[in-house]
Design an enzyme around this catalytic site. Structure first.
Site, PDB file in Angstrom:
ATOM      1  N   CYS A   1       0.830  -1.409   0.253  1.00 12.80           N
ATOM      2  CA  CYS A   1       0.282  -0.144  -0.285  1.00 12.80           C
ATOM      3  C   CYS A   1       1.133   1.322   0.133  1.00 12.80           C
ATOM      4  O   CYS A   1       1.591   2.005   0.442  1.00 12.80           O
ATOM      5  CB  CYS A   1      -0.191   0.071   0.812  1.00 12.80           C
ATOM      6  SG  CYS A   1      -1.812   1.393   1.691  1.00 12.80           S
TER       7      CYS A   1
ATOM      8  N   CYS B   1      -0.490   4.094   1.651  1.00 15.46           N
ATOM      9  CA  CYS B   1      -0.161   4.297   3.663  1.00 15.46           C
ATOM     10  C   CYS B   1       0.821   3.736   3.867  1.00 15.46           C
ATOM     11  O   CYS B   1       1.374   5.138   4.696  1.00 15.46           O
ATOM     12  CB  CYS B   1      -0.866   2.761   3.537  1.00 15.46           C
ATOM     13  SG  CYS B   1      -1.651   1.862   3.370  1.00 15.46           S
ATOM     14  N   ASP B   2       1.976   3.380   2.876  1.00 19.04           N
ATOM     15  CA  ASP B   2       3.193   3.648   3.587  1.00 19.04           C
ATOM     16  C   ASP B   2       4.423   4.733   3.285  1.00 19.04           C
ATOM     17  O   ASP B   2       5.780   4.295   3.315  1.00 19.04           O
ATOM     18  CB  ASP B   2       3.707   2.222   3.971  1.00 19.04           C
ATOM     19  CG  ASP B   2       2.982   1.247   4.627  1.00 19.04           C
ATOM     20  OD1 ASP B   2       2.169   1.759   5.356  1.00 19.04           O
ATOM     21  OD2 ASP B   2       2.482   0.327   4.376  1.00 19.04           O
TER      22      ASP B   2
HETATM   23  P1  FAD Z   1     -10.858  -5.097   5.765  1.00 20.23           P
HETATM   24  O1  FAD Z   1     -10.427  -4.375   6.824  1.00 20.23           O
HETATM   25  O2  FAD Z   1     -10.488  -6.509   4.877  1.00 20.23           O
HETATM   26  O3  FAD Z   1     -11.825  -6.433   6.793  1.00 20.23           O
HETATM   27  C1  FAD Z   1     -12.402  -7.128   6.329  1.00 20.23           C
HETATM   28  C2  FAD Z   1     -12.732  -8.067   7.642  1.00 20.23           C
HETATM   29  O4  FAD Z   1     -13.897  -9.405   6.910  1.00 20.23           O
HETATM   30  C3  FAD Z   1     -11.486  -9.315   7.720  1.00 20.23           C
HETATM   31  O5  FAD Z   1     -11.484  -8.855   8.971  1.00 20.23           O
HETATM   32  C4  FAD Z   1     -12.068 -10.722   7.252  1.00 20.23           C
HETATM   33  O6  FAD Z   1     -11.445 -11.848   8.345  1.00 20.23           O
HETATM   34  C5  FAD Z   1     -13.445 -10.839   7.474  1.00 20.23           C
HETATM   35  N1  FAD Z   1     -13.863 -11.648   6.409  1.00 20.23           N
HETATM   36  C6  FAD Z   1     -13.374 -12.224   5.224  1.00 20.23           C
HETATM   37  N2  FAD Z   1     -14.253 -12.838   4.728  1.00 20.23           N
HETATM   38  C7  FAD Z   1     -15.381 -13.581   5.593  1.00 20.23           C
HETATM   39  C8  FAD Z   1     -15.488 -14.229   5.651  1.00 20.23           C
HETATM   40  N3  FAD Z   1     -15.885 -15.566   4.480  1.00 20.23           N
HETATM   41  N4  FAD Z   1     -16.738 -14.834   6.968  1.00 20.23           N
HETATM   42  C9  FAD Z   1     -16.627 -13.970   8.263  1.00 20.23           C
HETATM   43  N5  FAD Z   1     -15.284 -12.456   8.081  1.00 20.23           N
HETATM   44  C10 FAD Z   1     -14.812 -13.002   7.049  1.00 20.23           C
HETATM   45  N6  FAD Z   1      -5.928   2.432   4.521  1.00 20.23           N
HETATM   46  C11 FAD Z   1      -5.980   3.726   4.944  1.00 20.23           C
HETATM   47  O7  FAD Z   1      -6.785   4.335   4.499  1.00 20.23           O
HETATM   48  N7  FAD Z   1      -5.016   4.197   5.292  1.00 20.23           N
HETATM   49  C12 FAD Z   1      -3.481   3.414   5.899  1.00 20.23           C
HETATM   50  O8  FAD Z   1      -2.921   3.644   6.237  1.00 20.23           O
HETATM   51  C13 FAD Z   1      -3.872   2.215   4.857  1.00 20.23           C
HETATM   52  N8  FAD Z   1      -2.224   1.697   5.274  1.00 20.23           N
HETATM   53  C14 FAD Z   1      -2.597  -0.033   5.284  1.00 20.23           C
HETATM   54  C15 FAD Z   1      -1.378  -0.027   5.433  1.00 20.23           C
HETATM   55  C16 FAD Z   1      -1.554  -2.457   4.662  1.00 20.23           C
HETATM   56  C17 FAD Z   1      -0.171  -2.896   5.394  1.00 20.23           C
HETATM   57  C18 FAD Z   1      -2.588  -2.633   4.156  1.00 20.23           C
HETATM   58  C19 FAD Z   1      -3.102  -3.781   3.989  1.00 20.23           C
HETATM   59  C20 FAD Z   1      -4.173  -2.191   3.976  1.00 20.23           C
HETATM   60  C21 FAD Z   1      -3.924  -0.371   4.506  1.00 20.23           C
HETATM   61  N9  FAD Z   1      -5.428   0.013   3.879  1.00 20.23           N
HETATM   62  C22 FAD Z   1      -4.529   1.433   4.524  1.00 20.23           C
HETATM   63  C23 FAD Z   1      -6.335  -0.350   3.538  1.00 20.23           C
HETATM   64  C24 FAD Z   1      -7.304  -0.018   4.738  1.00 20.23           C
HETATM   65  O9  FAD Z   1      -6.754  -1.296   5.638  1.00 20.23           O
HETATM   66  C25 FAD Z   1      -7.987  -0.824   3.671  1.00 20.23           C
HETATM   67  O10 FAD Z   1      -8.987  -0.501   3.244  1.00 20.23           O
HETATM   68  C26 FAD Z   1      -9.651  -1.422   5.044  1.00 20.23           C
HETATM   69  O11 FAD Z   1      -9.384  -2.319   5.571  1.00 20.23           O
HETATM   70  C27 FAD Z   1     -10.754  -2.181   4.333  1.00 20.23           C
HETATM   71  O12 FAD Z   1     -11.840  -2.678   5.680  1.00 20.23           O
HETATM   72  P2  FAD Z   1     -12.743  -3.093   4.952  1.00 20.23           P
HETATM   73  O13 FAD Z   1     -14.008  -3.314   5.780  1.00 20.23           O
HETATM   74  O14 FAD Z   1     -13.714  -3.330   3.521  1.00 20.23           O
HETATM   75  O15 FAD Z   1     -11.714  -5.121   4.629  1.00 20.23           O
END
Ligand code: FAD
Length: 308
Positions: free
Chosen positions: A136, A139-140
């Site tokens: 990302c 992010c980094d």
């Molecule tokens: P996620 O955070 O991916 O959460 C999805 C959840 O659903 C997970 O906990 C998973 O276990 C669960 N899940 C999946 N499938 C199932 C299933 N079948 N049954 C039950 N549970 C399930 N964004 C920023 O804005 N700023 C940053 O600095 C930043 N840094 C980042 C650094 C890294 C290394 C990464 C990988 C991402 C970063 N991001 C950052 C991006 C940000 O983390 C994501 O955009 C955000 O977390 C998305 O949120 P979400 O709730 O859609 O999905």
């Protein structure tokens, strides 16, 4: 004796930023809500050391933000349970949700399952994740001021994010396994014109090297079999994201890559089934956009239930 099936107004799948926000909006609207999570609550926030671009927090550790989002989300009485969702059976007024251990019913579902980064799958990648290995740039990237970076990939993301990184890094080398990029022409033109970007063609990163604390280089292997070590401060890997769609891939609500298609109110084509966050077909996958989606989906789930 058959097991009792628990019923909720709203069932949220995934406890990342999108899911937690959807749970906050729906439970605060006095609906009964369950969040199901197959891993650890917090989603991708748990893989982020420092977040500098989430409004309200000039700088916060990802796990700390996860904890405070979770506490905020649970304040209005939502339930939380472990569950890996394996199947959704649409219905009215109740949809049925099956996990690996239980069955639930809910009038509305918010799918917030996020995505998973495609891994390079080479030695050193896991050891140095968050210590020089990143997926990302937004992010980094700022952590690598004046650094030398390797970007792995040749598609839109690799080229676009590589260009983004040049605002921090002194040099960005894009390592691509073919002799030409897959990215859109306009992105390629910009990258070729950028003095800070150079390219290593027909090459793959075979190993990520470090000093035990942080990344110090990569071992590159060329198509002709020769290999060498290239020093660098960081490695950004853009070889694709994979949607976490396993629990609902038979519903016909995704595009051909598996991203969920919604309207602007986060509604899929199935009444009462919404999606929010990174799992959606969208351009910017960030915490702020996930939270925005989660609020919208939660409010629309409320409106949907009122209309039943
Ligand atoms: P996620 O955070 O991916 O959460 C999805 C959840 O659903 C997970 O906990 C998973 O276990 C669960 N899940 C999946 N499938 C199932 C299933 N079948 N049954 C039950 N549970 C399930 N964004 C920023 O804005 N700023 C940053 O600095 C930043 N840094 C980042 C650094 C890294 C290394 C990464 C990988 C991402 C970063 N991001 C950052 C991006 C940000 O983390 C994501 O955009 C955000 O977390 C998305 O949120 P979400 O709730 O859609 O999905």
């Amino acid at each position: 004796m058959s097991e009792e099936i628990k019923q909720y107004d709203v069932l949220v799948i995934g406890c990342g930023p999108a899911g937690m926000t959807a749970a906050l909006y729906t439970s605060r609207a006095a609906l009964s809500v369950l969040i199901l999570e197959r891993g650890v609550r917090g989603g991708e926030l748990l893989n982020t050391a420092e977040v500098e671009n989430y409004p309200g927090f000039p700088s916060i550790q990802g796990p700390d933000l996860a904890t405070s989002m979770y506490e905020g989300a649970m304040r209005f009485g939502a339930d939380y349970a472990y569950g890996n969702v394996k199947a959704i059976h649409p219905g009215q007024p109740y949809h049925t949700i099956e996990t690996d251990t239980a069955t639930y019913q809910a009038k509305a579902i918010v799918i917030a399952t996020g995505s998973t980064h495609r891994l390079l799958d080479v030695p050193g990648e896991a050891d140095y994740a968050g210590r020089g290995v990143s997926y990302c740039a937004v992010c980094d990237g700022a952590f690598f001021k004046d650094g030398k970076l390797i970007v792995v990939g040749g598609g839109d993301s690799a080229v676009e994010e590589g260009a983004y990184l040049t605002q921090y890094a002194k040099q960005v080398t894009i390592v691509h396994r073919r002799d030409q990029l897959r990215a859109q022409a306009i992105l390629q033109e910009r990258a070729f014109a950028n003095e800070k970007i150079d390219f290593t063609w027909d090459a793959q990163v075979q190993e990520i090297l470090g000093d035990g604390q942080k990344v110090t280089g990569v071992r590159i292997v060329k198509k002709d079999g020769s290999s060498y070590v290239e020093d660098c401060d960081g490695v950004f890997i853009y070889i694709g994201l994979l949607p976490n769609q396993a629990g609902f891939d038979d519903l016909g609500i995704t595009d051909e890559e598996g991203w969920v298609i919604t309207d602007e109110n986060m509604l899929t084509k199935v009444p009462g089934i919404f999606a929010a966050g990174d799992i959606r077909q969208k351009k910017l996958r960030q915490i702020s956009t996930a939270v925005g989606d989660g609020g919208q989906a939660g409010q629309e789930a409320y409106n949907y239930i009122q209309s039943l």
